[in-house]
Design an enzyme around this catalytic site. Sequence first.
Site, PDB file in Angstrom:
ATOM      1  N   TYR A 152       0.885  -1.289  -0.031  1.00  0.00           N
ATOM      2  CA  TYR A 152      -0.007   0.026  -0.062  1.00  0.00           C
ATOM      3  C   TYR A 152       0.823   1.395  -0.115  1.00  0.00           C
ATOM      4  O   TYR A 152       0.319   2.342   0.162  1.00  0.00           O
ATOM      5  CB  TYR A 152      -1.083  -0.018   1.182  1.00  0.00           C
ATOM      6  CG  TYR A 152      -2.050  -0.951   0.950  1.00  0.00           C
ATOM      7  CD1 TYR A 152      -2.972  -0.777  -0.256  1.00  0.00           C
ATOM      8  CD2 TYR A 152      -2.334  -2.064   1.582  1.00  0.00           C
ATOM      9  CE1 TYR A 152      -3.948  -1.646  -0.340  1.00  0.00           C
ATOM     10  CE2 TYR A 152      -3.065  -3.144   1.315  1.00  0.00           C
ATOM     11  CZ  TYR A 152      -4.127  -2.814   0.191  1.00  0.00           C
ATOM     12  OH  TYR A 152      -5.016  -3.809   0.037  1.00  0.00           O
ATOM     13  N   ASP A 184       3.395  -8.067  -4.372  1.00  0.00           N
ATOM     14  CA  ASP A 184       3.232  -7.797  -6.120  1.00  0.00           C
ATOM     15  C   ASP A 184       4.316  -6.989  -6.621  1.00  0.00           C
ATOM     16  O   ASP A 184       4.637  -5.853  -6.069  1.00  0.00           O
ATOM     17  CB  ASP A 184       1.749  -7.582  -6.671  1.00  0.00           C
ATOM     18  CG  ASP A 184       1.897  -7.368  -7.916  1.00  0.00           C
ATOM     19  OD1 ASP A 184       2.584  -8.327  -8.637  1.00  0.00           O
ATOM     20  OD2 ASP A 184       0.856  -6.942  -8.598  1.00  0.00           O
ATOM     21  N   LYS A 282       1.056 -14.787   1.256  1.00  0.00           N
ATOM     22  CA  LYS A 282      -0.236 -14.056   0.837  1.00  0.00           C
ATOM     23  C   LYS A 282      -0.814 -14.535  -0.480  1.00  0.00           C
ATOM     24  O   LYS A 282      -0.029 -14.487  -1.400  1.00  0.00           O
ATOM     25  CB  LYS A 282      -0.044 -12.573   0.968  1.00  0.00           C
ATOM     26  CG  LYS A 282      -1.371 -11.838   0.575  1.00  0.00           C
ATOM     27  CD  LYS A 282      -0.961 -10.231   0.541  1.00  0.00           C
ATOM     28  CE  LYS A 282      -2.290  -9.711   0.040  1.00  0.00           C
ATOM     29  NZ  LYS A 282      -1.652  -8.056  -0.144  1.00  0.00           N
ATOM     30  N   ASP A 284      -3.294 -14.493  -3.497  1.00  0.00           N
ATOM     31  CA  ASP A 284      -4.256 -13.479  -3.909  1.00  0.00           C
ATOM     32  C   ASP A 284      -4.895 -14.032  -5.306  1.00  0.00           C
ATOM     33  O   ASP A 284      -4.364 -15.155  -5.806  1.00  0.00           O
ATOM     34  CB  ASP A 284      -3.420 -12.241  -4.375  1.00  0.00           C
ATOM     35  CG  ASP A 284      -4.352 -11.136  -3.750  1.00  0.00           C
ATOM     36  OD1 ASP A 284      -5.549 -10.872  -3.555  1.00  0.00           O
ATOM     37  OD2 ASP A 284      -3.682  -9.843  -3.925  1.00  0.00           O
ATOM     38  N   ARG A 340      -8.668 -12.751   4.047  1.00  0.00           N
ATOM     39  CA  ARG A 340      -9.144 -11.411   3.829  1.00  0.00           C
ATOM     40  C   ARG A 340     -10.727 -11.353   3.615  1.00  0.00           C
ATOM     41  O   ARG A 340     -10.983 -12.234   3.000  1.00  0.00           O
ATOM     42  CB  ARG A 340      -8.429 -10.756   2.451  1.00  0.00           C
ATOM     43  CG  ARG A 340      -9.195  -9.453   2.258  1.00  0.00           C
ATOM     44  CD  ARG A 340      -8.735  -8.353   2.782  1.00  0.00           C
ATOM     45  NE  ARG A 340      -7.223  -8.081   2.298  1.00  0.00           N
ATOM     46  CZ  ARG A 340      -6.994  -7.407   1.238  1.00  0.00           C
ATOM     47  NH1 ARG A 340      -8.065  -7.048   0.422  1.00  0.00           N
ATOM     48  NH2 ARG A 340      -5.749  -7.393   0.900  1.00  0.00           N
ATOM     49  N   ASP A 344      -9.917  -4.365  -1.024  1.00  0.00           N
ATOM     50  CA  ASP A 344      -8.774  -3.703  -0.613  1.00  0.00           C
ATOM     51  C   ASP A 344      -9.012  -2.353   0.321  1.00  0.00           C
ATOM     52  O   ASP A 344     -10.012  -1.549  -0.054  1.00  0.00           O
ATOM     53  CB  ASP A 344      -7.758  -3.255  -1.719  1.00  0.00           C
ATOM     54  CG  ASP A 344      -7.272  -4.409  -2.233  1.00  0.00           C
ATOM     55  OD1 ASP A 344      -7.348  -5.696  -1.773  1.00  0.00           O
ATOM     56  OD2 ASP A 344      -6.231  -4.519  -3.202  1.00  0.00           O
TER      57      ASP A 344
END
Length: 441
Positions: A152, A184, A282, A284, A340, A344
Site C-alpha cells: 500500500y 506484487d 499471501k 491472492d 481477507r 482492498d
Amino acid sequence: MIFHPIAEIPVDPARGLVHAHGWQSWTPTTALPVGGRGFQPVQQVMQTMRYRPGLPAPADGFQGEGLLAVAPDPDGPVRLFAARDGLATVPSIRARLVGDQMVITADRPDEVVEKTFPGPLDVALGAWADGFAAEAGTGPLRRPPTVWCSWYHYYEDVTEADVLENLRAVGEHDLPVDVVQIDDGWEAEIGDWLTPSGRFSSIPETAARIHAEGRRAGLWLSPFLVGARSEVARRHPEWLVGDAGHNWNQDLYGLDVTHPGAAAYLREVFQTLRGWGFDYFKLDFLYAGALAGPRHSGASPIAAYREGLALVREAAGPEPYLLGSGAPILPSAGLVDAMRVSPDIAAAYDAGTGDLSDPSQQAAALSTTGRSWQHGRLWVNDPDCLIVRPAVQRREEWTATVERFGGLRATSDRIADLDDWGLETTRRVLSSVPPATPFTP
C-alpha cells in the site's frame, strides 16, 4: 438460470434485515434493510473478478452465495438458508421483499438447508459458522504473526532497496513486526513465480537479509492466476482454464490445477519458495481457481479449487502461515490460516465509483464488520492492512476498525512517512494481536 421458491417469511418491512453473503473476499457483504437491494459491480469485468462469475445478482432484492439470513425483526429469531455442504457445492440463494413477505428462492434448492437461530443476526451467523467450521475441520487456529507489507505504499514498483529500507526502519523504531512480506512486483510476470523481476537482485538473498534481522520472510503470489504475457501461458496453453478478467494490462486465465503438469509446477513453486526462505504466503486472486471451464480431470470448478488449495497447503508444508485473498469464502474453509474478509483498503475513504468492491476505507470497513462473525471460527479474519500515514483520509476511523474487528495485524506504510501519531498507532496496533477465538459482537 432458474431460481425455485423455497420459503416466504413475514417480515417487518421497516425494521427487518437480510445478510446475503458474498462469493469471495472482495464481494461486499453486510446486513442491509429488507427493502433495499444487494451489491452489484459497476464494470462488467468485475462480475468475474470480485463477484460470482456467471451468476449476477438480480436487479432487485439480494443474492447470497451459499448463505443468506433473514432477521424479520432485529431482536427476534433469524431464518438462515445455507449450502448443505458449502465445500463442494455453493448454491445461489435470493431474497426479495414482496409486500410484507421475504420470498426466498435458490438455483439449486435441494442443496439448501434452512435453520432457525436465536438473534440478533451476528449471533445467528456465528452459531451457523460454528457448525460449518466443525464440518470443514478447521481445527485449532494459530495465532497470526504481525506483518509489514510492501503493497500500500509501493504497489507493483517495489524494489529490493525499498524492502531493505523498511526492514531497517522496523528495527530502528523497535516495531513488533514478525514478518516482512514482499507483495506484487517481485515476479517477472503473473504466473511466472520462479522468475524474479529486475527490481530484485536476488529474492533468496532478500529473504536471507530479512532473517538476519531476526524476522520471518513473507511473499505475495496468486497461484491460480496466469497472465497472457507469462512464459507459463506461452509454453503451456493446455494448463489454462476460463476467463479470469483483465489486470496488469493483460488478459488473465485460471490455472487448471487438475492437469498433472500444472499441479507439478505449482508444487515446484511452493517447494522452491520454501527453499528460498519464505514461510508466510499471501495467496491472492484465488477466485481464479474456481472459474468455470473444462478441466483435465473433469472436476467441477469448486472441487478443482479445493484440490488446488489443498495442493498448495501440502507443498508448502504445515509450518508456513497461509493468508487467502480474493478467495471463494465457503470452499476455502479448513485450508488457510487467515482470510481477507474485505475489499482492498486505500488512502481514500470513498472510491467514488459506486462499487463497494473497489478499494476504499468505506468498502473495507463495511465487509470487515459484516464478516466479523467468521473470525476465530473459520479462520483468523484479515481486515486488510493498517495504513496511517498523514495522506490517509480518516485514518483514526480505519485504525478503530482494525483494532475492533481485525485478527491479522499488518501495516503497509513506508515507515519513514509516518508522523509521530502514525508511528505510535502502528506500534500499539501491532502490539495487541487478539486471540484466534470467536469474535463477540
